[in-house]
Scaffold this motif. Structure first.
Motif, mmCIF file in Angstrom:
data_model
loop_
_atom_site.group_PDB
_atom_site.id
_atom_site.type_symbol
_atom_site.label_atom_id
_atom_site.label_comp_id
_atom_site.label_asym_id
_atom_site.label_seq_id
_atom_site.Cartn_x
_atom_site.Cartn_y
_atom_site.Cartn_z
ATOM 1 N N LEU A 1 0.811 -1.217 0.000
ATOM 2 C CA LEU A 1 0.000 0.000 0.000
ATOM 3 C C LEU A 1 0.846 1.269 0.000
ATOM 4 C CD1 LEU A 1 -2.889 -0.965 2.445
ATOM 5 C CD2 LEU A 1 -2.987 -0.734 -0.033
ATOM 6 N N GLU A 2 2.075 1.178 0.491
ATOM 7 C CA GLU A 2 2.941 2.347 0.544
ATOM 8 C C GLU A 2 3.533 2.674 -0.825
ATOM 9 O OE1 GLU A 2 2.204 0.476 4.111
ATOM 10 O OE2 GLU A 2 3.565 -0.388 2.657
ATOM 11 N N ASP A 3 3.431 1.763 -1.755
ATOM 12 C CA ASP A 3 4.036 1.963 -3.063
ATOM 13 C C ASP A 3 3.472 3.196 -3.757
ATOM 14 O OD1 ASP A 3 4.390 -1.523 -4.145
ATOM 15 O OD2 ASP A 3 5.560 -0.301 -2.771
ATOM 16 N N GLU A 4 4.348 3.914 -4.431
ATOM 17 C CA GLU A 4 3.946 5.088 -5.204
ATOM 18 C C GLU A 4 2.904 4.697 -6.256
ATOM 19 O OE1 GLU A 4 3.634 8.963 -6.081
ATOM 20 O OE2 GLU A 4 4.851 8.138 -4.468
ATOM 21 N N LEU A 5 3.007 3.499 -6.774
ATOM 22 C CA LEU A 5 2.078 2.998 -7.783
ATOM 23 C C LEU A 5 0.635 3.048 -7.289
ATOM 24 C CD1 LEU A 5 1.976 1.626 -10.573
ATOM 25 C CD2 LEU A 5 2.269 -0.543 -9.406
ATOM 26 N N LEU A 6 0.402 2.601 -6.082
ATOM 27 C CA LEU A 6 -0.959 2.592 -5.554
ATOM 28 C C LEU A 6 -1.461 3.999 -5.259
ATOM 29 C CD1 LEU A 6 -0.921 -0.588 -3.310
ATOM 30 C CD2 LEU A 6 -1.963 -0.269 -5.545
ATOM 31 N N LYS A 7 -0.556 4.889 -4.881
ATOM 32 C CA LYS A 7 -0.959 6.280 -4.643
ATOM 33 C C LYS A 7 -1.477 6.921 -5.926
ATOM 34 C CE LYS A 7 2.300 6.921 -0.871
ATOM 35 N NZ LYS A 7 3.572 7.518 -0.470
ATOM 36 N N GLN A 8 -0.925 6.505 -7.065
ATOM 37 C CA GLN A 8 -1.325 7.062 -8.353
ATOM 38 C C GLN A 8 -2.720 6.597 -8.776
ATOM 39 O OE1 GLN A 8 1.669 5.959 -11.175
ATOM 40 N NE2 GLN A 8 3.283 7.072 -10.118
ATOM 41 N N LEU A 9 -3.227 5.539 -8.180
ATOM 42 C CA LEU A 9 -4.517 4.979 -8.586
ATOM 43 C C LEU A 9 -5.700 5.564 -7.822
ATOM 44 C CD1 LEU A 9 -3.459 1.252 -8.973
ATOM 45 C CD2 LEU A 9 -3.883 2.916 -10.780
ATOM 46 N N LYS A 10 -5.464 6.593 -7.038
ATOM 47 C CA LYS A 10 -6.545 7.199 -6.269
ATOM 48 C C LYS A 10 -7.537 7.891 -7.193
ATOM 49 C CE LYS A 10 -4.552 7.765 -1.796
ATOM 50 N NZ LYS A 10 -4.543 8.568 -0.622
ATOM 51 N N PRO A 11 -8.810 7.946 -6.764
ATOM 52 C CA PRO A 11 -9.810 8.642 -7.574
ATOM 53 C C PRO A 11 -9.561 10.150 -7.608
ATOM 54 C CG PRO A 11 -10.814 7.571 -5.655
ATOM 55 C CD PRO A 11 -9.359 7.326 -5.589
ATOM 56 N N THR A 12 -10.141 10.786 -8.591
ATOM 57 C CA THR A 12 -10.083 12.238 -8.733
ATOM 58 C C THR A 12 -11.336 12.836 -8.117
ATOM 59 O OG1 THR A 12 -8.818 12.045 -10.778
ATOM 60 C CG2 THR A 12 -9.965 14.134 -10.403
ATOM 61 N N LEU A 13 -11.162 13.802 -7.223
ATOM 62 C CA LEU A 13 -12.299 14.491 -6.619
ATOM 63 C C LEU A 13 -12.686 15.663 -7.510
ATOM 64 C CD1 LEU A 13 -11.275 14.599 -2.856
ATOM 65 C CD2 LEU A 13 -12.953 13.115 -3.939
ATOM 66 N N VAL A 14 -13.947 15.668 -7.946
ATOM 67 C CA VAL A 14 -14.452 16.743 -8.798
ATOM 68 C C VAL A 14 -15.360 17.627 -7.948
ATOM 69 C CG1 VAL A 14 -15.750 17.300 -10.884
ATOM 70 C CG2 VAL A 14 -14.291 15.258 -10.830
ATOM 71 N N PRO A 15 -14.994 18.894 -7.769
ATOM 72 C CA PRO A 15 -15.791 19.784 -6.926
ATOM 73 C C PRO A 15 -17.101 20.189 -7.597
ATOM 74 C CG PRO A 15 -14.037 21.021 -7.978
ATOM 75 C CD PRO A 15 -13.842 19.577 -8.358
ATOM 76 N N THR A 16 -18.122 20.396 -6.758
ATOM 77 C CA THR A 16 -19.410 20.888 -7.271
ATOM 78 C C THR A 16 -19.704 22.304 -6.801
ATOM 79 O OG1 THR A 16 -20.707 20.080 -5.391
ATOM 80 C CG2 THR A 16 -20.357 18.543 -7.239
ATOM 81 N N GLY A 17 -19.043 22.742 -5.726
ATOM 82 C CA GLY A 17 -19.326 24.057 -5.167
ATOM 83 C C GLY A 17 -20.653 24.110 -4.428
ATOM 84 N N VAL A 18 -21.221 22.934 -4.141
ATOM 85 C CA VAL A 18 -22.562 22.825 -3.566
ATOM 86 C C VAL A 18 -22.507 22.129 -2.218
ATOM 87 C CG1 VAL A 18 -24.832 21.712 -3.900
ATOM 88 C CG2 VAL A 18 -23.663 22.776 -5.831
ATOM 89 N N LYS A 19 -23.380 22.542 -1.328
ATOM 90 C CA LYS A 19 -23.625 21.839 -0.065
ATOM 91 C C LYS A 19 -25.125 21.605 0.028
ATOM 92 C CE LYS A 19 -23.456 26.219 2.495
ATOM 93 N NZ LYS A 19 -22.819 26.914 3.618
ATOM 94 N N ALA A 20 -25.522 20.606 0.813
ATOM 95 C CA ALA A 20 -26.941 20.233 0.896
ATOM 96 C C ALA A 20 -27.396 20.207 2.348
ATOM 97 C CB ALA A 20 -27.171 18.868 0.253
ATOM 98 N N TYR A 21 -28.594 20.703 2.575
ATOM 99 C CA TYR A 21 -29.211 20.613 3.899
ATOM 100 C C TYR A 21 -30.443 19.724 3.795
ATOM 101 C CZ TYR A 21 -32.403 24.197 2.101
ATOM 102 O OH TYR A 21 -33.304 24.899 1.335
ATOM 103 N N MET A 22 -30.736 19.026 4.898
ATOM 104 C CA MET A 22 -31.861 18.078 4.906
ATOM 105 C C MET A 22 -32.204 17.745 6.347
ATOM 106 S SD MET A 22 -29.360 15.037 3.661
ATOM 107 C CE MET A 22 -28.237 16.249 3.000
ATOM 108 N N GLY A 23 -33.271 17.000 6.546
ATOM 109 C CA GLY A 23 -33.674 16.570 7.879
ATOM 110 C C GLY A 23 -32.702 15.567 8.467
ATOM 111 N N GLU A 24 -32.723 15.427 9.789
ATOM 112 C CA GLU A 24 -31.806 14.509 10.478
ATOM 113 C C GLU A 24 -32.019 13.052 10.083
ATOM 114 O OE1 GLU A 24 -31.711 14.960 14.706
ATOM 115 O OE2 GLU A 24 -31.331 17.105 14.578
ATOM 116 N N ASP A 25 -33.205 12.702 9.603
ATOM 117 C CA ASP A 25 -33.501 11.318 9.214
ATOM 118 C C ASP A 25 -33.453 11.140 7.698
ATOM 119 O OD1 ASP A 25 -35.732 12.861 8.708
ATOM 120 O OD2 ASP A 25 -37.162 11.402 9.496
ATOM 121 N N GLU A 26 -32.635 11.960 7.034
ATOM 122 C CA GLU A 26 -32.494 11.892 5.581
ATOM 123 C C GLU A 26 -31.015 11.891 5.208
ATOM 124 O OE1 GLU A 26 -36.458 14.433 4.294
ATOM 125 O OE2 GLU A 26 -34.544 15.464 4.335
ATOM 126 N N PHE A 27 -30.723 11.481 3.969
ATOM 127 C CA PHE A 27 -29.384 11.594 3.416
ATOM 128 C C PHE A 27 -29.512 11.897 1.940
ATOM 129 C CE2 PHE A 27 -30.477 7.198 2.658
ATOM 130 C CZ PHE A 27 -29.855 6.861 1.474
#
Length: 175
Positions: A62-88
């Motif tokens: 897991l420490e190998d540089e190779l595995l670090k390169q395989l991480k997903p790319t995070l794509v920002p949305t600039g959005v946040k969401a609000y909802m009830g405590e019993d929702e997701f």
């Protein structure tokens, strides 16, 4: 009128559109990328080398540089969401992404808990995690639809006694 659920812009993103449903019968709210984002091909970023090593019987750490390169790319949305405590908010890939752009959500589906909203680490900024299984890199442009979010209720077990309070942002409840 009391707010039940919805979307707001994260303070650092002012020129984005909030998620909206495309049709009256659509379950999901379409999210757009808040910035241009390059999603590298897993084959160019080390998957081919990793596969070769596995096929040769070599051990990969897991420490190998190779595995670090395989991480997903995070794509920002600039959005946040609000909802009830019993929702997701369930984050899903667009059905056309794998077919047309070779993009998969690295986590299958994303789960945005109600207490993620306005957290101290990142204000509740929603991001999509992508892996590109195509042979070439994929450029996601600002304003391009990248996924969808569906508000859902959830149920708790009789013996549920969870009382912890979120202390951070992305991935903090799993620490």
């Amino acid at each position: 009128m009391e707010k039940k659920r919805g979307f707001e812009r994260v303070s650092t993103f002012t020129d984005i559109r909030l998620p909206a449903r495309a049709t009256a019968a659509a379950a999901g709210y379409d999210f757009e990328a808040a910035a241009d984002c390059l999603v590298p091909s897993i084959w160019k970023s080390g998957a081919a080398k990793a596969l070769q090593a596995v096929l040769k019987g070599e051990q990969i750490f897991l420490e190998d540089e190779l595995l670090k390169q395989l991480k997903p790319t995070l794509v920002p949305t600039g959005v946040k969401a609000y909802m009830g405590e019993d929702e997701f908010l369930q984050l899903c890939n667009r059905s056309s992404n794998p077919l047309k752009q070779f993009l998969l959500l690295a986590n299958g589906v994303g789960i945005i808990d109600s207490d993620y909203y306005n957290n101290a680490d990142n204000e509740g900024h929603i991001m999509f995690q992508f892996l590109n299984f195509g042979l070439t890199d994929t450029l996601i442009r600002k304003g391009e639809r990248i996924g969808q979010g569906i508000f859902l209720p959830f149920l708790k077990a009789d013996q549920d006694d969870a009382s912890a309070v979120r202390s951070g942002g992305f991935g903090s409840s799993g620490k």
